[in-house]
Design an enzyme around this catalytic site. Structure first.
Site, mmCIF file in Angstrom:
data_model
loop_
_atom_site.group_PDB
_atom_site.id
_atom_site.type_symbol
_atom_site.label_atom_id
_atom_site.label_comp_id
_atom_site.label_asym_id
_atom_site.label_seq_id
_atom_site.Cartn_x
_atom_site.Cartn_y
_atom_site.Cartn_z
ATOM 1 C CE LYS A 114 23.304 64.079 -85.327
ATOM 2 N NZ LYS A 114 23.961 62.847 -84.667
ATOM 3 C CE LYS A 207 16.819 65.209 -78.413
ATOM 4 N NZ LYS A 207 17.429 64.135 -79.095
ATOM 5 C CE LYS A 210 27.585 67.492 -76.608
ATOM 6 N NZ LYS A 210 28.320 68.229 -77.552
#
Length: 344
Positions: A114, A207, A210
């Site tokens: 991240k 993966k 959204k």
């Protein structure tokens, strides 16, 4: 010590639940109800480690809770609630912040992912420390098992490390309190099924998410039958027919992903799917997968919509779940306070 078989799992209300959330977690929650006491949590405190619009957070929290129930979780026999209603999550997380070590947190793969290419110092402290809160979520209820996807396995290993260190660090106090030496259980992961990690429909090496810029990369749980069918039929594939054996999927990520999705929806293995479709082309398999997905997902979506249209009913079963969760949580925290030396 023999702990009561208990399952805890949580999903962040970060908006737009998709097929990966359903197959990787929610669908697997249902059968565990037959063998364990289950707590299924909408982890809204985790969600705010990155900015959330308050109205969107409330909407997404209700959507996740609706998905649990629409998929078959019974909120009367088991516990469905949102994390922020049970203040002991945050209280135990602070204790664990003081047990865990900075090095443990900095090695977390998701933290690295991240913050890759970003200024990590500009990220929130919550994002860095949230694995400690995840450990508190689980150990607050002395959960023995946690259904997780492959990407969460490292965080569960951290939970086990925190439990072990707490048990060791406070062993003398635990003994004085006449509690079992293994105060917190060493929680076991439940990683089962053919689709514990669902990949993008556009790129079998990424993966499903959204946040992907392509809407065609994911199937949303509230997609209608037409959208589900179109997205599957447009999914990226290679030109080869399906192999006859599972080993033939290893170098074919898109094929492996679609076969895994079919297997998970059909409650079958990849081997069984390939026994039926091996040697056949995508012109046969994709329509079959689309029909199966529509048949399995649209009833869940319809029930979600019904529940979401009555937010008061969702709030009511979450409030009831939070009250029952709080009873368990306070028993743990009253012991933890004494163990660490807090005066009450």
């Amino acid at each position: 010590m023999a702990f009561t078989p208990r399952v805890f799992s949580g999903i962040q209300p970060s908006g737009d639940l998709h097929l990966g959330n359903y197959l990787g977690a929610i669908k697997r929650f249902v059968p565990l109800q037959q063998s364990h006491h289950c707590l299924y949590c909408v982890v809204d405190m985790h969600a705010i480690t990155v900015w959330q619009e308050p109205d969107d957070l409330r909407r997404a929290t209700r959507e996740v809770a609706a998905a649990f129930v629409a998929a078959g979780v019974d909120p009367k026999k088991h516990i469905v609630y949102n994390q922020s209603r049970v203040h002991q999550h945050a209280e135990l997380a602070w204790v664990f912040n003081c047990v865990a070590r900075m090095g443990w947190m900095s090695r977390m793969t998701q933290w690295k992912d991240k913050t890759a290419g970003k200024n990590a110092e500009a990220e929130s402290l919550g994002l860095f420390a949230y694995p400690s809160l995840m450990a508190a979520d689980i150990l607050l209820y002395k959960a023995t098992h946690v259904p997780v996807g492959e990407d969460q396995k490292q965080h569960l290993e951290l939970t086990r490390d925190i439990a072990q260190k707490f048990n060791n660090d406070f062993a003398p106090s635990i003994k004085v309190q006449s509690l079992d030496a293994d105060y917190f259980p060493i929680t076991e992961p439940v990683i089962t099924g053919p689709a514990t990690r669902v990949m993008s429909l556009r790129d079998g090496q990424k993966k499903m998410s959204k946040s992907d810029p392509s809407d065609q990369s994911r199937i949303l749980m509230l997609d209608d039958a037409d959208a589900i069918s179109k997205k599957i039929k447009r999914a990226t594939t290679d030109p080869e027919p399906l192999p006859s054996e599972e080993a033939g999927l290893k170098a074919r990520p898109e094929a492996d992903n679609l076969v895994g999705i079919y297997a998970a929806l059909a409650d079958a293995t990849k081997t069984e799917v390939l026994r039926q479709y091996g040697g056949q082309g995508w012109g046969v398999f994709k329509p079959a997968l689309a029909d199966l997905a529509v048949a399995k997902l649209t009833p869940v979506a319809d029930e979600m919509r019904r529940l979401i249209a009555d937010p008061a009913s969702i709030d009511a079963f979450m409030a009831d779940g939070a009250e029952r969760a709080s009873e368990i949580a306070e028993r743990t925290m009253s012991e933890v306070r004494r163990i660490v030396g807090f005066i009450r």
